[in-house]
Motif scaffolding. Structure first.
Motif, short mmCIF file in Angstrom:
data_model
loop_
_atom_site.label_atom_id
_atom_site.label_comp_id
_atom_site.label_asym_id
_atom_site.label_seq_id
_atom_site.Cartn_x
_atom_site.Cartn_y
_atom_site.Cartn_z
N GLY B 26 35.66 56.00 52.19
CA GLY B 26 34.56 56.03 51.25
C GLY B 26 34.10 55.00 50.48
N GLY B 27 32.81 55.03 50.47
CA GLY B 27 31.98 53.70 49.30
C GLY B 27 32.43 52.03 50.53
N SER B 28 31.70 51.15 49.89
CA SER B 28 31.12 50.24 50.48
C SER B 28 32.82 48.92 50.22
CB SER B 28 30.47 49.45 49.79
OG SER B 28 30.07 48.41 51.15
N PHE B 29 33.80 48.93 50.90
CA PHE B 29 34.98 48.11 50.75
C PHE B 29 34.69 47.20 50.52
CE2 PHE B 29 39.63 47.57 51.58
CZ PHE B 29 39.32 46.46 52.00
N ASN B 30 33.65 46.46 51.21
CA ASN B 30 33.11 44.72 50.74
C ASN B 30 32.36 44.19 49.65
OD1 ASN B 30 33.88 44.11 53.26
ND2 ASN B 30 32.13 44.24 54.18
N THR B 31 31.95 45.83 48.86
CA THR B 31 31.56 45.37 47.62
C THR B 31 32.59 45.33 46.40
OG1 THR B 31 31.28 47.68 47.07
CG2 THR B 31 29.59 46.14 47.59
N TYR B 32 34.48 45.75 46.24
CA TYR B 32 35.23 46.30 45.89
C TYR B 32 35.81 45.26 45.23
CZ TYR B 32 33.77 50.89 46.06
OH TYR B 32 33.60 52.44 45.96
N LYS B 43 58.47 48.59 31.02
CA LYS B 43 56.98 47.69 30.85
C LYS B 43 55.77 48.47 30.82
CE LYS B 43 57.70 43.52 32.28
NZ LYS B 43 57.77 42.34 33.30
N GLY B 44 56.01 49.41 31.15
CA GLY B 44 54.74 50.20 30.51
C GLY B 44 53.54 49.45 32.11
N LEU B 45 52.50 49.75 32.05
CA LEU B 45 51.42 49.31 33.39
C LEU B 45 51.56 48.01 33.10
CD1 LEU B 45 48.51 52.68 32.97
CD2 LEU B 45 49.63 51.61 34.52
N GLU B 46 51.33 47.05 34.18
CA GLU B 46 50.79 45.97 34.41
C GLU B 46 50.03 45.82 35.50
OE1 GLU B 46 54.52 42.77 34.71
OE2 GLU B 46 55.01 44.28 35.57
N TRP B 47 49.84 45.00 35.40
CA TRP B 47 48.55 44.08 36.54
C TRP B 47 49.35 43.40 36.80
CZ3 TRP B 47 45.57 39.63 37.04
CH2 TRP B 47 44.60 39.34 37.49
N ILE B 48 49.76 43.47 38.77
CA ILE B 48 50.14 42.59 39.28
C ILE B 48 49.14 41.90 39.58
CG2 ILE B 48 50.75 42.57 41.73
CD1 ILE B 48 51.60 45.54 41.13
N GLY B 49 47.54 41.83 40.33
CA GLY B 49 46.78 40.94 40.78
C GLY B 49 45.67 42.13 41.19
N GLU B 50 44.69 40.69 41.69
CA GLU B 50 43.60 41.05 42.42
C GLU B 50 42.81 40.92 44.16
OE1 GLU B 50 40.57 41.29 39.35
OE2 GLU B 50 40.67 39.06 39.28
N ASN B 51 42.48 41.42 45.04
CA ASN B 51 41.90 40.36 45.62
C ASN B 51 40.53 40.60 46.42
OD1 ASN B 51 41.31 38.34 48.02
ND2 ASN B 51 43.57 39.00 48.86
N THR B 52 39.57 40.25 46.86
CA THR B 52 38.30 40.67 47.20
C THR B 52 37.99 40.56 49.08
OG1 THR B 52 37.10 38.24 47.01
CG2 THR B 52 37.28 39.56 45.09
N HIS B 53 36.91 41.11 49.50
CA HIS B 53 36.69 40.37 50.78
C HIS B 53 36.48 39.35 51.44
CE1 HIS B 53 33.01 40.99 49.17
NE2 HIS B 53 32.40 40.14 50.44
N ARG B 54 36.29 37.82 50.13
CA ARG B 54 35.71 36.90 49.97
C ARG B 54 36.60 36.24 50.11
NH1 ARG B 54 29.65 36.28 47.32
NH2 ARG B 54 28.46 37.42 48.61
N ALA B 96 44.13 50.01 43.36
CA ALA B 96 43.14 50.03 42.68
C ALA B 96 42.22 49.81 43.28
CB ALA B 96 43.35 49.83 41.32
N THR B 97 40.39 50.20 42.92
CA THR B 97 39.51 49.29 42.93
C THR B 97 38.75 48.78 41.20
OG1 THR B 97 38.05 51.14 42.78
CG2 THR B 97 39.31 50.55 44.75
N GLY B 98 38.44 47.71 40.96
CA GLY B 98 37.92 47.29 40.54
C GLY B 98 38.83 46.31 39.87
N SER B 99 38.22 45.26 38.58
CA SER B 99 38.64 43.82 38.15
C SER B 99 39.00 44.31 36.71
CB SER B 99 37.20 43.16 38.44
OG SER B 99 38.34 41.52 37.92
N TYR B 100 37.32 44.28 36.52
CA TYR B 100 37.72 44.93 34.65
C TYR B 100 37.83 45.98 34.22
CZ TYR B 100 33.88 40.63 34.08
OH TYR B 100 33.95 39.11 34.06
N TYR B 101 37.91 47.18 35.11
CA TYR B 101 38.32 48.52 35.09
C TYR B 101 38.53 48.95 36.05
CZ TYR B 101 33.66 49.86 35.62
OH TYR B 101 32.59 49.28 36.07
#
Lengths: 107, 115
Positions: B26-32, B43-54, B96-101
């Motif tokens: 669902g949604g547009s994969f390339n926009t996320y 350690k609770g919730l820990e952000w590992i990292g992110e990527n984009t379609h670019r 998860a999808t998103g960067s800022y949230y």
């Protein structure tokens, strides 16, 4: 890293109570503050982004406030489905960081 | 409605490589932005990292030397690899999808590292 500190770590409340959870950042994060709700065995659910913007479908009894370093999540009238753990998260910088959580329990 | 379904090995030995995949429906994969996070009692919730379609990537400095997040736009999937795992990497891992949230989340995968 920006440290996020929530208080209290846990609280006991009754249905209908007004509940406020606070979150403090180790430096100013402007309005880059988000809130999540997590129930046991489930992924966190985004409630509020950018301090006070409610996600679609989130009841209006949830509200957020604050700026800079001090923020709050308020539940105006606690409902049975609101007993959960709540987390704040900053998106001012990377790495994104979360508070340690506040568990809202039945009194 | 966007749904994320994740899978991967749940039991690893120290020094092995953690590998998880997340499919976006669902949604547009390339926009996320695509993100990985983990949660452990210590350690609770820990952000590992992110990527984009670019191909833009951004990793938590604490894990950067061991992490790779990549995407396959043809399959609407993205993946996490974490090398040289230790017991400290035992956690529930979420895509998860998103960067800022993070607005859409996978169901979570418990990964245990034990000899």
């Amino acid at each position: 890293d920006i440290q996020m500190t929530q208080s209290p770590s846990s609280l006991s409340a009754s249905v209908g109570d007004r509940v406020t959870i606070t979150c403090r950042a180790s430096q100013s994060i402007s309005s880059y503050l988000n809130w999540y709700q997590q129930k046991p065995g489930k992924a966190p659910k985004l409630l509020i982004n950018a301090v006070s913007t409610l996600q679609s479908g989130v009841p209006s009894r949830f509200s957020g406030s604050g700026s800079g370093t001090d923020f709050a999540l308020t539940i105006s009238s606690l409902q049975p489905e609101d007993f959960a753990t709540y987390y704040c998260q900053q998106s001012y910088g990377t790495p994104r960081t979360f508070g340690q959580g506040t568990k809202v329990e039945v009194k | 409605q966007v749904q994320l379904q994740q899978w991967g090995a749940g039991l690893l030995k120290p020094s092995e490589t953690l590998s998880l995949t997340c499919a976006v429906q669902g949604g547009s994969f390339n926009t996320y932005y695509w993100s990985w996070l983990r949660q452990s009692p210590g350690k609770g919730l820990e952000w590992i990292g992110e990527n984009t379609h670019r191909g833009y990537t951004n990793y938590n400095p604490s894990l950067k030397s061991r992490v790779t997040i990549s995407g396959d736009t043809s399959k609407n999937q993205f993946s996490l690899k974490l090398n040289s795992v230790t017991a400290a990497d035992t956690a529930v891992y979420y895509c998860a999808t998103g960067s800022y949230y993070f607005d859409y989340w996978g169901q979570g995968t418990l990964v245990t590292v034990s000899s």
